[in-house]
Motif scaffolding. Structure first.
Motif, PDB file in Angstrom:
ATOM      1  N   GLU A 254       0.853  -1.186   0.000  1.00  0.00           N
ATOM      2  CA  GLU A 254       0.000   0.000   0.000  1.00  0.00           C
ATOM      3  C   GLU A 254       0.892   1.240   0.000  1.00  0.00           C
ATOM      4  O   GLU A 254       1.718   1.423   0.892  1.00  0.00           O
ATOM      5  CB  GLU A 254      -0.917   0.002   1.213  1.00  0.00           C
ATOM      6  CG  GLU A 254      -1.866   1.187   1.266  1.00  0.00           C
ATOM      7  CD  GLU A 254      -2.773   1.161   2.470  1.00  0.00           C
ATOM      8  OE1 GLU A 254      -3.819   0.496   2.421  1.00  0.00           O
ATOM      9  OE2 GLU A 254      -2.396   1.780   3.491  1.00  0.00           O
ATOM     10  N   VAL A 255       0.708   2.087  -1.002  1.00  0.00           N
ATOM     11  CA  VAL A 255       1.531   3.292  -1.167  1.00  0.00           C
ATOM     12  C   VAL A 255       0.634   4.506  -0.943  1.00  0.00           C
ATOM     13  O   VAL A 255      -0.462   4.593  -1.502  1.00  0.00           O
ATOM     14  CB  VAL A 255       2.170   3.344  -2.561  1.00  0.00           C
ATOM     15  CG1 VAL A 255       3.094   4.540  -2.678  1.00  0.00           C
ATOM     16  CG2 VAL A 255       2.936   2.055  -2.833  1.00  0.00           C
ATOM     17  N   THR A 256       1.136   5.446  -0.138  1.00  0.00           N
ATOM     18  CA  THR A 256       0.340   6.611   0.253  1.00  0.00           C
ATOM     19  C   THR A 256       1.046   7.898  -0.142  1.00  0.00           C
ATOM     20  O   THR A 256       2.269   8.012  -0.022  1.00  0.00           O
ATOM     21  CB  THR A 256       0.100   6.602   1.770  1.00  0.00           C
ATOM     22  OG1 THR A 256      -0.551   5.372   2.142  1.00  0.00           O
ATOM     23  CG2 THR A 256      -0.775   7.761   2.206  1.00  0.00           C
ATOM     24  N   ASN A 257       0.260   8.864  -0.646  1.00  0.00           N
ATOM     25  CA  ASN A 257       0.716  10.240  -0.806  1.00  0.00           C
ATOM     26  C   ASN A 257      -0.377  11.159  -0.252  1.00  0.00           C
ATOM     27  O   ASN A 257      -1.405  10.664   0.231  1.00  0.00           O
ATOM     28  CB  ASN A 257       1.085  10.548  -2.267  1.00  0.00           C
ATOM     29  CG  ASN A 257      -0.133  10.685  -3.160  1.00  0.00           C
ATOM     30  OD1 ASN A 257      -1.259  10.392  -2.768  1.00  0.00           O
ATOM     31  ND2 ASN A 257       0.087  11.104  -4.390  1.00  0.00           N
ATOM     32  N   PRO A 258      -0.185  12.479  -0.267  1.00  0.00           N
ATOM     33  CA  PRO A 258      -1.185  13.356   0.361  1.00  0.00           C
ATOM     34  C   PRO A 258      -2.599  13.220  -0.201  1.00  0.00           C
ATOM     35  O   PRO A 258      -3.562  13.621   0.453  1.00  0.00           O
ATOM     36  CB  PRO A 258      -0.616  14.767   0.114  1.00  0.00           C
ATOM     37  CG  PRO A 258       0.866  14.554   0.087  1.00  0.00           C
ATOM     38  CD  PRO A 258       1.046  13.244  -0.609  1.00  0.00           C
ATOM     39  N   LEU A 259      -2.735  12.670  -1.414  1.00  0.00           N
ATOM     40  CA  LEU A 259      -4.077  12.521  -1.985  1.00  0.00           C
ATOM     41  C   LEU A 259      -4.780  11.251  -1.525  1.00  0.00           C
ATOM     42  O   LEU A 259      -5.997  11.142  -1.626  1.00  0.00           O
ATOM     43  CB  LEU A 259      -3.997  12.522  -3.515  1.00  0.00           C
ATOM     44  CG  LEU A 259      -3.517  13.817  -4.166  1.00  0.00           C
ATOM     45  CD1 LEU A 259      -3.560  13.678  -5.676  1.00  0.00           C
ATOM     46  CD2 LEU A 259      -4.368  14.994  -3.715  1.00  0.00           C
ATOM     47  N   GLY A 260      -4.020  10.268  -1.055  1.00  0.00           N
ATOM     48  CA  GLY A 260      -4.633   9.006  -0.634  1.00  0.00           C
ATOM     49  C   GLY A 260      -3.685   7.847  -0.822  1.00  0.00           C
ATOM     50  O   GLY A 260      -2.459   8.027  -0.921  1.00  0.00           O
TER      51      GLY A 260
END
Length: 592
Positions: free
Chosen positions: A292-298
């Protein structure tokens, strides 16, 4: 006095000549309408040759001042050769306030030049794109751009340019500023999500007559999106117990802030980067590993199974069965393995393949179907495994025994019968002559019953064997809820031979049999009337509900085995208390 008169005469002559000249004065140059860009210098010409009187410049009906130095207007000046009648109005760095109507007037000559319109053009301020210089939007959203160009005279025109091409479809609006001369222009551009890419540069160009080539600004489009993730697994396929490397590569805008790993839905807390190394077992074949990879958008989650080669593992364990005689028996055995496995069902001790499917169905089972069954799974080049189950068939008891047992005269002897029965036998009885014995001791006879893993062994023991024991037929009978079975057993004298009987004995036996038949027929009636009063020694009175018919067989008969099965007969009835025990005694041993 003479000189004074001459001076006066000269002045009068000069004034007359000047007056005549003024009357004849004319404009050699007059100001013309001009258009000038704010910030540039401009000169309005005014030339009256020979005129030496007062010259005034008028702006929108107001005099700018007397003389060549125009006090109060530092950017204004009257230039030219005064002696030649040049009275040009020079303006440095024209401003919007200079946008007016100018006149050049010769006061003494009462002359006015033609009105000259000075039009001042004002270029727009540098255009501004709201949100620039980088406009960010979420992937899938359309793009709305707004560009405004202010303080222009006349109002600026705005165009949008991308990749050297003008974009159509923009909407414009204009508004005057408070001075009533300058205007602001606003342009709105809409671009659908499918027609925009990240990194594109879009220009807004504003122009009017003051800046024909225009002024421009630009924005860079930054399309933000959730992480785009790819999960690789190396090597594949892999044998169970070997090391595997997972690599989670992601493209994200804004950049990635976090990686999370899980297996089969359970978090792997000790891993936080984009790589996960582990020694795999069979569970990786069915329990996917996810990144699971996360950035500020989700977040974006991706999962992969590992092509793990492993030997058979049981997914559904078969259960032993107990079924009624004539019913179907269905075994279910499920294995997992990789690569694809082969399933074989066999009966233990038999090489016959009964099924290659997970399910083994035995139709209308018989007693001989009972036993051990093996479900075997084979993964080629990897391994094999098997599971054994039992089939128990509910039915009448089955008795097996040696039909003839040997014992020495005068000593102890035993005869045995082995009973296989599912469910276990309710009762086991030995019967001979008019005696029935289930357990315990009666006279010289003792019955013992022992349960084993495979069935029940019942033993009839006789002490101090007498010759009559060798002539007696013994019945071993067993009952359960499905029925009964009887086995006929004889006792043979150890070392003796019934085949060597003397001729006299044979004749005696024949005569005895005939006499016994006559006596039998005469006593049947009396026997039936008195059967309930009998109380034989050695018989357990509580067991009188057993009806046993003892049949004697000739040991010398050629079809002894065939007759043996035909003569075995025992019935169970309820109630059985009044049923007689009928045991005719042969006159000679071995004859019926």
């Amino acid at each position: 006095m003479h000189y004074f008169f001459l001076l006066l005469l000269f002045l009068c002559h000069s004034s007359l000549m000047e007056f005549n000249f003024i009357l004849n004065a004319m404009f050699a140059q007059q100001p013309q309408d001009l258009v000038v860009v704010a910030g540039q210098p401009v000169t309005l010409p005014c030339s009256i040759p020979g005129y030496h009187g007062v010259v005034l410049w008028i702006k929108d009906g107001l005099a700018l001042g007397v003389g060549r130095e125009l006090i109060g207007y530092p950017r204004y000046a009257v230039i030219g050769d005064h002696g030649s009648g040049e009275h040009h109005l020079h303006i440095q760095r024209v401003e919007l306030m200079d946008d007016a109507v100018f006149e050049c007037q010769a006061i003494q000559a009462a002359m006015r030049s033609r009105p000259a319109r000075l039009t001042v053009l004002v270029p727009p301020d540098d255009p501004v794109i709201i949100g620039g210089p980088v406009v960010s939007l979420r992937a899938g959203d359309p793009l709305n751009l707004t560009c405004h160009a202010d303080n222009a005279k006349p109002a600026a025109s705005i165009i949008w340019i991308r990749n050297g091409e003008v974009l159509n479809g923009a909407k414009y609006s204009k508004a005057f500023l408070r001075d009533g001369r300058r205007e602001s222009t606003v342009s709105n551009l809409y671009i659908s999500a499918s027609n925009i890419e990240t990194g594109q540069i879009i220009f807004c160009r504003a122009s009017n007559k003051a800046v024909p080539n225009g002024k421009e600004t630009s924005v860079t489009i930054d399309i933000q999106h959730l992480p785009l993730v790819n999960l690789s697994v190396e090597p594949q396929p892999v044998l169970e117990g070997n090391l595997v490397k997972f690599h989670c590569s992601a493209k994200a805008n804004p950049p990635v802030t976090q990686y999370k790993w899980a297996k089969g839905g359970s978090m792997i807390k000790e891993v936080s980067g984009d790589t996960y190394e582990v020694i795999v077992d069979h569970s990786f074949f069915t329990e996917p590993v996810s990144c699971e990879v996360t950035n500020p958008l989700g977040s974006t989650n991706i999962s992969r199974n590992v092509d793990v080669y492993f030997g058979p593992r049981m997914a559904a364990e078969p259960q032993s069965l107990q079924v009624d005689l004539g019913s179907d028996a269905v075994f279910n055995c499920a294995w997992t393995g990789n690569p694809s496995l082969t399933i074989v069902w066999m009966k233990r001790g038999s090489g016959v393949v009964l099924s290659n499917e997970n399910i083994l169905t035995l139709k209308s089972v018989r007693q001989e179907d009972a036993g051990k069954y093996v479900c075997r799974a084979v993964v080629p080049r990897v391994g094999a495994a098997e599971k054994e189950v039992s089939l128990t068939v509910n039915g009448p008891p089955t008795i097996s025994s040696t039909q003839t047992h040997q014992a020495p005269h005068g000593e102890k002897g035993q005869i045995k019968c082995f009973i296989r029965s599912t469910p276990p036998p309710d009762r086991i009885a030995w019967s001979w002559k008019e005696t029935v014995l289930e357990s315990g001791t009666s006279g010289r006879y003792t019955v013992e019953t022992v349960s084993t893993e495979d069935g029940v062994l019942s033993t009839l023991t006789m002490s101090n064997i007498v010759p009559a024991d060798f002539q007696t037929i013994y019945n071993c009978t067993a009952w359960n809820s499905f029925g009964s079975d009887t086995e006929i057993i004889r006792l043979k004298e150890q070392g003796g031979s019934q085949d060597s009987l003397p001729v006299a004995v044979i004749i005696g036996v024949a005569v005895g049999a005939f006499v016994a038949f006559i006596v039998l027929m005469g006593t049947i009636g009396a026997f039936c009337c008195t059967r309930s009063q009998r109380n034989l020694k050695g018989v357990v009175s509580a067991k009188n509900d057993i009806r046993v018919e003892i049949v004697h067989k000739d040991h010398n008969a050629a079809r002894e085995n065939e007759d043996h099965s035909a003569m075995k007969h025992i019935n169970v009835r309820t109630p059985l208390a009044s049923m007689p025990i009928f045991s005719p005694q042969p006159a000679f041993p071995g004859r019926t």
